[in-house]
Design a protein around this motif. Structure first.
Motif, PDB file in Angstrom:
ATOM      1  N   SER A   4       0.834  -1.204   0.000  1.00 20.03           N
ATOM      2  CA  SER A   4       0.000   0.000   0.000  1.00 20.03           C
ATOM      3  C   SER A   4       0.868   1.253   0.000  1.00 20.03           C
ATOM      4  N   SER A   5       2.008   1.213   0.701  1.00 26.49           N
ATOM      5  CA  SER A   5       2.928   2.354   0.682  1.00 26.49           C
ATOM      6  C   SER A   5       3.558   2.502  -0.688  1.00 26.49           C
ATOM      7  N   GLN A   6       3.863   1.364  -1.336  1.00 23.56           N
ATOM      8  CA  GLN A   6       4.468   1.436  -2.656  1.00 23.56           C
ATOM      9  C   GLN A   6       3.503   2.041  -3.663  1.00 23.56           C
ATOM     10  N   SER A   7       2.230   1.639  -3.605  1.00 25.53           N
ATOM     11  CA  SER A   7       1.286   2.178  -4.566  1.00 25.53           C
ATOM     12  C   SER A   7       1.033   3.656  -4.314  1.00 25.53           C
ATOM     13  N   LEU A   8       1.070   4.058  -3.058  1.00 26.81           N
ATOM     14  CA  LEU A   8       0.869   5.463  -2.725  1.00 26.81           C
ATOM     15  C   LEU A   8       1.987   6.332  -3.283  1.00 26.81           C
ATOM     16  N   SER A   9       3.231   5.844  -3.179  1.00 31.32           N
ATOM     17  CA  SER A   9       4.351   6.665  -3.602  1.00 31.32           C
ATOM     18  C   SER A   9       4.800   6.394  -5.033  1.00 31.32           C
ATOM     19  N   SER A  10       4.259   5.360  -5.684  1.00 29.87           N
ATOM     20  CA  SER A  10       4.740   5.010  -7.019  1.00 29.87           C
ATOM     21  C   SER A  10       4.512   6.122  -8.032  1.00 29.87           C
ATOM     22  N   SER A  11       3.420   6.885  -7.892  1.00 34.28           N
ATOM     23  CA  SER A  11       3.178   7.971  -8.845  1.00 34.28           C
ATOM     24  C   SER A  11       4.154   9.127  -8.641  1.00 34.28           C
ATOM     25  N   ASN A  12       4.774   9.202  -7.470  1.00 31.98           N
ATOM     26  CA  ASN A  12       5.710  10.278  -7.169  1.00 31.98           C
ATOM     27  C   ASN A  12       7.166   9.825  -7.260  1.00 31.98           C
ATOM     28  N   TYR A  13       7.395   8.551  -7.520  1.00 34.28           N
ATOM     29  CA  TYR A  13       8.737   8.001  -7.465  1.00 34.28           C
ATOM     30  C   TYR A  13       9.701   8.799  -8.335  1.00 34.28           C
ATOM     31  N   ASN A  14      10.727   9.292  -7.687  1.00 37.03           N
ATOM     32  CA  ASN A  14      11.793  10.055  -8.328  1.00 37.03           C
ATOM     33  C   ASN A  14      11.354  11.387  -8.918  1.00 37.03           C
ATOM     34  N   ARG A  15      10.193  11.901  -8.552  1.00 36.19           N
ATOM     35  CA  ARG A  15       9.829  13.246  -8.989  1.00 36.19           C
ATOM     36  C   ARG A  15      10.722  14.219  -8.230  1.00 36.19           C
ATOM     37  N   LYS A  16      11.346  15.123  -8.946  1.00 38.10           N
ATOM     38  CA  LYS A  16      12.291  16.063  -8.328  1.00 38.10           C
ATOM     39  C   LYS A  16      11.538  17.248  -7.728  1.00 38.10           C
ATOM     40  N   LEU A  17      11.854  17.537  -6.479  1.00 40.20           N
ATOM     41  CA  LEU A  17      11.238  18.639  -5.771  1.00 40.20           C
ATOM     42  C   LEU A  17      12.330  19.478  -5.116  1.00 40.20           C
ATOM     43  N   LEU A  18      12.303  20.782  -5.364  1.00 38.78           N
ATOM     44  CA  LEU A  18      13.259  21.701  -4.742  1.00 38.78           C
ATOM     45  C   LEU A  18      12.521  22.524  -3.698  1.00 38.78           C
ATOM     46  N   LEU A  19      13.037  22.521  -2.480  1.00 41.31           N
ATOM     47  CA  LEU A  19      12.443  23.262  -1.371  1.00 41.31           C
ATOM     48  C   LEU A  19      13.362  24.412  -0.997  1.00 41.31           C
ATOM     49  N   LEU A  20      12.847  25.637  -1.069  1.00 38.68           N
ATOM     50  CA  LEU A  20      13.565  26.822  -0.600  1.00 38.68           C
ATOM     51  C   LEU A  20      12.939  27.202   0.735  1.00 38.68           C
ATOM     52  N   GLU A  21      13.670  26.967   1.814  1.00 42.62           N
ATOM     53  CA  GLU A  21      13.143  27.176   3.169  1.00 42.62           C
ATOM     54  C   GLU A  21      14.294  27.519   4.106  1.00 42.62           C
ATOM     55  N   ASP A  22      14.138  28.587   4.898  1.00 43.92           N
ATOM     56  CA  ASP A  22      15.222  28.993   5.800  1.00 43.92           C
ATOM     57  C   ASP A  22      15.129  28.384   7.194  1.00 43.92           C
ATOM     58  N   ASP A  23      14.053  27.695   7.509  1.00 45.98           N
ATOM     59  CA  ASP A  23      13.919  27.021   8.802  1.00 45.98           C
ATOM     60  C   ASP A  23      14.441  25.593   8.642  1.00 45.98           C
ATOM     61  N   PRO A  24      15.654  25.300   9.184  1.00 44.82           N
ATOM     62  CA  PRO A  24      16.267  23.989   8.936  1.00 44.82           C
ATOM     63  C   PRO A  24      15.478  22.807   9.504  1.00 44.82           C
ATOM     64  N   VAL A  25      14.839  22.984  10.651  1.00 38.98           N
ATOM     65  CA  VAL A  25      14.072  21.892  11.253  1.00 38.98           C
ATOM     66  C   VAL A  25      12.852  21.572  10.400  1.00 38.98           C
ATOM     67  N   PHE A  26      12.121  22.607  10.012  1.00 39.57           N
ATOM     68  CA  PHE A  26      10.946  22.420   9.156  1.00 39.57           C
ATOM     69  C   PHE A  26      11.355  21.797   7.816  1.00 39.57           C
ATOM     70  N   ALA A  27      12.452  22.289   7.235  1.00 37.98           N
ATOM     71  CA  ALA A  27      12.923  21.782   5.942  1.00 37.98           C
ATOM     72  C   ALA A  27      13.295  20.304   6.025  1.00 37.98           C
ATOM     73  N   ARG A  28      14.036  19.919   7.074  1.00 41.21           N
ATOM     74  CA  ARG A  28      14.423  18.508   7.236  1.00 41.21           C
ATOM     75  C   ARG A  28      13.198  17.614   7.378  1.00 41.21           C
ATOM     76  N   THR A  29      12.245  18.070   8.192  1.00 38.76           N
ATOM     77  CA  THR A  29      11.028  17.290   8.421  1.00 38.76           C
ATOM     78  C   THR A  29      10.235  17.128   7.131  1.00 38.76           C
ATOM     79  N   LEU A  30      10.031  18.234   6.416  1.00 41.89           N
ATOM     80  CA  LEU A  30       9.260  18.189   5.178  1.00 41.89           C
ATOM     81  C   LEU A  30       9.967  17.346   4.119  1.00 41.89           C
ATOM     82  N   CYS A  31      11.264  17.501   3.979  1.00 43.25           N
ATOM     83  CA  CYS A  31      12.021  16.694   3.008  1.00 43.25           C
ATOM     84  C   CYS A  31      11.931  15.205   3.353  1.00 43.25           C
ATOM     85  N   ARG A  32      12.043  14.879   4.622  1.00 44.29           N
ATOM     86  CA  ARG A  32      11.941  13.478   5.038  1.00 44.29           C
ATOM     87  C   ARG A  32      10.565  12.917   4.687  1.00 44.29           C
ATOM     88  N   GLN A  33       9.500  13.708   4.961  1.00 44.07           N
ATOM     89  CA  GLN A  33       8.143  13.254   4.642  1.00 44.07           C
ATOM     90  C   GLN A  33       7.961  13.087   3.132  1.00 44.07           C
TER      91      GLN A  33
END
Length: 191
Positions: A4-33
């Motif tokens: 179920s996790s694979q099917s959820l993320s399969s449409s996003n697999y390897n889609r490149k996302l660039l995050l511009l964020e100056d709050d390092p804790v928020f950025a790490r959390t969001l990138c991990r998610q």
């Protein structure tokens, strides 16, 4: 990883996302998610290398924090749109206003999301096709704003009209400069 996790993320697999964020804790959390949802997420903490990194990385999705200390990401949207015409550009901010939303959309952003970010809302925005939906949301929201929020929106519009000049904005609003600065330092009230 279960199926179920694979099917959820399969449409996003390897889609490149660039995050511009100056709050390092928020950025790490969001990138991990986002990485757990199959995105290839890169993080920048200032605008200095934004255009260069976008050209090299060629992201499909660009998340821009609007306020980055003393800088603002809004002036970079038009150039990002020109450089990455197919990328989905989403502006994220803790200080959302109708004036800045309109500026972001007119500059080429696809959407505008107030903080705190709900991951499912963000994923829905990312997967949603480009439509004129955002401008309709702005109109709908403006019809049901509280008096405090209306004041915030009006101040933001006058400030935007004066290109960020606080003294001129205070003069036009017939308000003391310090009072205006205190109002601007507060987060906007919810709808």
């Amino acid at each position: 990883m279960n199926t179920s996790s694979q099917s959820l993320s399969s449409s996003n697999y390897n889609r490149k996302l660039l995050l511009l964020e100056d709050d390092p804790v928020f950025a790490r959390t969001l990138c991990r998610q986002l990485n757990s949802k199959g995105f290839h997420c890169e993080h920048l903490d200032d605008v200095a290398h934004l255009l260069t990194r976008c050209a090299e990385f060629a992201p499909e999705i660009i998340l821009l924090d609007m306020n980055l200390g003393d800088t603002n990401s809004l002036p970079y949207i038009a150039e990002l749109r020109q450089q990455q015409p197919k990328a989905k550009i989403i502006v994220v901010t803790g200080y959302a206003s109708i004036a800045t939303t309109v500026t972001a959309i007119k500059s080429g952003a696809d959407d505008y999301l107030p903080k705190p970010i709900n991951l499912s809302s963000l994923l829905n925005l990312i997967d949603d096709s480009r439509t004129d939906r955002t401008s309709n949301q702005v109109t709908d929201e403006s019809q049901r704003l509280s008096p405090d929020r209306l004041e915030w929106e009006y101040i933001q519009k006058v400030l935007d009209d004066n290109k960020g000049n606080i003294s001129e904005t205070a003069r036009q609003l017939n308000m003391h400069r310090r009072t205006l600065q205190r109002k601007l330092a507060k987060k906007p009230t919810q709808v």
